[in-house]
Design a protein around this motif. Structure first.
Motif, PDB file in Angstrom:
ATOM      1  N   ASP A  19       0.863  -1.174   0.000  1.00 26.72           N
ATOM      2  CA  ASP A  19       0.000   0.000   0.000  1.00 26.72           C
ATOM      3  C   ASP A  19       0.901   1.226   0.000  1.00 26.72           C
ATOM      4  O   ASP A  19       1.607   1.485   0.976  1.00 26.72           O
ATOM      5  N   LEU A  20       0.890   1.985  -1.087  1.00 31.72           N
ATOM      6  CA  LEU A  20       1.734   3.172  -1.205  1.00 31.72           C
ATOM      7  C   LEU A  20       1.046   4.436  -0.727  1.00 31.72           C
ATOM      8  O   LEU A  20       1.613   5.519  -0.791  1.00 31.72           O
ATOM      9  N   GLY A  21      -0.197   4.303  -0.245  1.00 28.18           N
ATOM     10  CA  GLY A  21      -0.960   5.482   0.160  1.00 28.18           C
ATOM     11  C   GLY A  21      -1.505   6.211  -1.052  1.00 28.18           C
ATOM     12  O   GLY A  21      -1.182   5.901  -2.197  1.00 28.18           O
ATOM     13  N   GLY A  22      -2.349   7.191  -0.796  1.00 27.57           N
ATOM     14  CA  GLY A  22      -2.910   7.969  -1.901  1.00 27.57           C
ATOM     15  C   GLY A  22      -3.661   7.134  -2.909  1.00 27.57           C
ATOM     16  O   GLY A  22      -3.622   7.417  -4.099  1.00 27.57           O
ATOM     17  N   ASN A  23      -4.304   6.076  -2.468  1.00 24.33           N
ATOM     18  CA  ASN A  23      -5.074   5.155  -3.317  1.00 24.33           C
ATOM     19  C   ASN A  23      -4.218   4.251  -4.192  1.00 24.33           C
ATOM     20  O   ASN A  23      -4.731   3.550  -5.047  1.00 24.33           O
ATOM     21  N   LYS A  24      -2.900   4.253  -4.006  1.00 22.62           N
ATOM     22  CA  LYS A  24      -2.011   3.443  -4.837  1.00 22.62           C
ATOM     23  C   LYS A  24      -1.659   2.128  -4.141  1.00 22.62           C
ATOM     24  O   LYS A  24      -1.273   2.115  -2.978  1.00 22.62           O
ATOM     25  N   VAL A  25      -1.797   1.038  -4.901  1.00 22.89           N
ATOM     26  CA  VAL A  25      -1.355  -0.279  -4.447  1.00 22.89           C
ATOM     27  C   VAL A  25      -0.488  -0.896  -5.535  1.00 22.89           C
ATOM     28  O   VAL A  25      -0.702  -0.662  -6.730  1.00 22.89           O
ATOM     29  N   VAL A  26       0.501  -1.684  -5.115  1.00 23.90           N
ATOM     30  CA  VAL A  26       1.448  -2.318  -6.029  1.00 23.90           C
ATOM     31  C   VAL A  26       1.649  -3.762  -5.596  1.00 23.90           C
ATOM     32  O   VAL A  26       1.646  -4.062  -4.396  1.00 23.90           O
ATOM     33  N   PHE A  27       1.827  -4.652  -6.563  1.00 23.27           N
ATOM     34  CA  PHE A  27       2.164  -6.043  -6.252  1.00 23.27           C
ATOM     35  C   PHE A  27       2.862  -6.677  -7.446  1.00 23.27           C
ATOM     36  O   PHE A  27       2.705  -6.234  -8.587  1.00 23.27           O
ATOM     37  N   PHE A  43       2.410  -4.683 -10.993  1.00 25.62           N
ATOM     38  CA  PHE A  43       1.179  -3.983 -11.313  1.00 25.62           C
ATOM     39  C   PHE A  43       0.957  -2.907 -10.267  1.00 25.62           C
ATOM     40  O   PHE A  43       1.206  -3.120  -9.077  1.00 25.62           O
ATOM     41  N   GLY A  44       0.460  -1.782 -10.719  1.00 24.21           N
ATOM     42  CA  GLY A  44       0.022  -0.738  -9.830  1.00 24.21           C
ATOM     43  C   GLY A  44      -1.401  -0.353 -10.181  1.00 24.21           C
ATOM     44  O   GLY A  44      -1.762  -0.311 -11.366  1.00 24.21           O
ATOM     45  N   PHE A  45      -2.204  -0.124  -9.162  1.00 21.32           N
ATOM     46  CA  PHE A  45      -3.580   0.305  -9.380  1.00 21.32           C
ATOM     47  C   PHE A  45      -3.890   1.502  -8.508  1.00 21.32           C
ATOM     48  O   PHE A  45      -3.411   1.592  -7.373  1.00 21.32           O
ATOM     49  N   LEU A  46      -4.697   2.404  -9.044  1.00 19.22           N
ATOM     50  CA  LEU A  46      -5.265   3.489  -8.264  1.00 19.22           C
ATOM     51  C   LEU A  46      -6.674   3.048  -7.890  1.00 19.22           C
ATOM     52  O   LEU A  46      -7.548   2.955  -8.751  1.00 19.22           O
ATOM     53  N   PRO A  59      -4.326  -1.195 -16.040  1.00 14.20           N
ATOM     54  CA  PRO A  59      -3.328  -1.171 -14.972  1.00 14.20           C
ATOM     55  C   PRO A  59      -2.133  -0.272 -15.283  1.00 14.20           C
ATOM     56  O   PRO A  59      -1.916   0.128 -16.421  1.00 14.20           O
ATOM     57  N   HIS A  60      -1.348   0.008 -14.262  1.00 11.93           N
ATOM     58  CA  HIS A  60      -0.027   0.593 -14.392  1.00 11.93           C
ATOM     59  C   HIS A  60       0.942  -0.587 -14.354  1.00 11.93           C
ATOM     60  O   HIS A  60       0.774  -1.499 -13.539  1.00 11.93           O
ATOM     61  N   VAL A  61       1.947  -0.581 -15.233  1.00 11.07           N
ATOM     62  CA  VAL A  61       2.810  -1.742 -15.422  1.00 11.07           C
ATOM     63  C   VAL A  61       4.283  -1.325 -15.387  1.00 11.07           C
ATOM     64  O   VAL A  61       4.655  -0.323 -15.998  1.00 11.07           O
ATOM     65  N   ALA A  62       5.097  -2.102 -14.679  1.00 12.01           N
ATOM     66  CA  ALA A  62       6.553  -1.914 -14.693  1.00 12.01           C
ATOM     67  C   ALA A  62       7.205  -3.282 -14.724  1.00 12.01           C
ATOM     68  O   ALA A  62       6.755  -4.178 -14.012  1.00 12.01           O
ATOM     69  N   PRO A  63       8.218  -3.478 -15.544  1.00  9.24           N
ATOM     70  CA  PRO A  63       8.774  -2.506 -16.468  1.00  9.24           C
ATOM     71  C   PRO A  63       7.815  -2.290 -17.638  1.00  9.24           C
ATOM     72  O   PRO A  63       6.835  -3.027 -17.795  1.00  9.24           O
ATOM     73  N   ARG A  64       8.126  -1.319 -18.443  1.00  7.45           N
ATOM     74  CA  ARG A  64       7.298  -1.041 -19.620  1.00  7.45           C
ATOM     75  C   ARG A  64       7.339  -2.224 -20.579  1.00  7.45           C
ATOM     76  O   ARG A  64       8.411  -2.749 -20.890  1.00  7.45           O
ATOM     77  N   SER A  83       3.105   6.809 -16.994  1.00  2.71           N
ATOM     78  CA  SER A  83       2.424   6.679 -15.696  1.00  2.71           C
ATOM     79  C   SER A  83       2.997   7.707 -14.732  1.00  2.71           C
ATOM     80  O   SER A  83       3.949   7.443 -14.007  1.00  2.71           O
ATOM     81  N   ASN A  84       2.405   8.882 -14.746  1.00  4.12           N
ATOM     82  CA  ASN A  84       2.867   9.948 -13.862  1.00  4.12           C
ATOM     83  C   ASN A  84       2.665   9.609 -12.385  1.00  4.12           C
ATOM     84  O   ASN A  84       3.405  10.084 -11.530  1.00  4.12           O
ATOM     85  N   GLN A  85       1.675   8.796 -12.083  1.00  3.17           N
ATOM     86  CA  GLN A  85       1.371   8.460 -10.689  1.00  3.17           C
ATOM     87  C   GLN A  85       2.408   7.515 -10.084  1.00  3.17           C
ATOM     88  O   GLN A  85       2.657   7.554  -8.892  1.00  3.17           O
ATOM     89  N   PHE A  86       3.002   6.627 -10.887  1.00  2.00           N
ATOM     90  CA  PHE A  86       3.891   5.600 -10.351  1.00  2.00           C
ATOM     91  C   PHE A  86       5.366   5.831 -10.671  1.00  2.00           C
ATOM     92  O   PHE A  86       6.215   5.270 -10.000  1.00  2.00           O
ATOM     93  N   GLY A  87       5.685   6.595 -11.700  1.00  2.19           N
ATOM     94  CA  GLY A  87       7.078   6.905 -11.967  1.00  2.19           C
ATOM     95  C   GLY A  87       7.526   6.614 -13.382  1.00  2.19           C
ATOM     96  O   GLY A  87       6.782   6.031 -14.179  1.00  2.19           O
TER      97      GLY A  87
END
Length: 121
Positions: A19-27, A43-46, A59-64, A83-87
């Protein structure tokens, strides 16, 4: 509460969620199917306050995995953004869940949708 419900459901599916806070979760996620099968990504989700009435965007995805292409169109070639929210190492796939209102509104159902995206990469 909505974010915690999303996290709890992911945890029940066996994912270790940050839980990254600000509605962001990553796994971490191992791609189960398609040309990238067995590759581990993040994966990252707001998760907004209206979950489960509405799914997270993404989803937000890393690596691209896909080239940035912000034009409208079909997966996998279009709707891929920075993805400005995750980096800077992340990309955002604009993939709205079709007909979410006709589902059981669970993370299991949402993750089945995400899994299907990899069938067409």
């Amino acid at each position: 509460m909505a974010r915690q419900d999303f996290i709890n459901q992911l945890t029940n599916l066996g994912y270790k969620v940050e839980d990254l806070g600000g509605n962001k979760v990553v796994f971490n996620y191992v791609i189960p199917i398609g040309r990238l099968a067995n590759q581990e990504i993040k994966f990252g989700f707001l998760v907004q306050d209206d979950f489960p009435a509405n799914p997270p965007s993404g989803p937000h995805v890393a690596p691209r995995l896909l080239p940035i292409n912000t034009q409208s169109g079909t997966h996998p070639n279009c709707g891929v953004h920075e993805s400005n929210q995750f980096g800077p190492e992340w990309e955002y796939w604009s993939r709205p869940y079709p007909d979410w209102g006709k589902t059981d509104h669970t993370v299991r159902t949402y993750m089945a949708f995400i899994r299907r995206l990899f069938e067409t990469l």
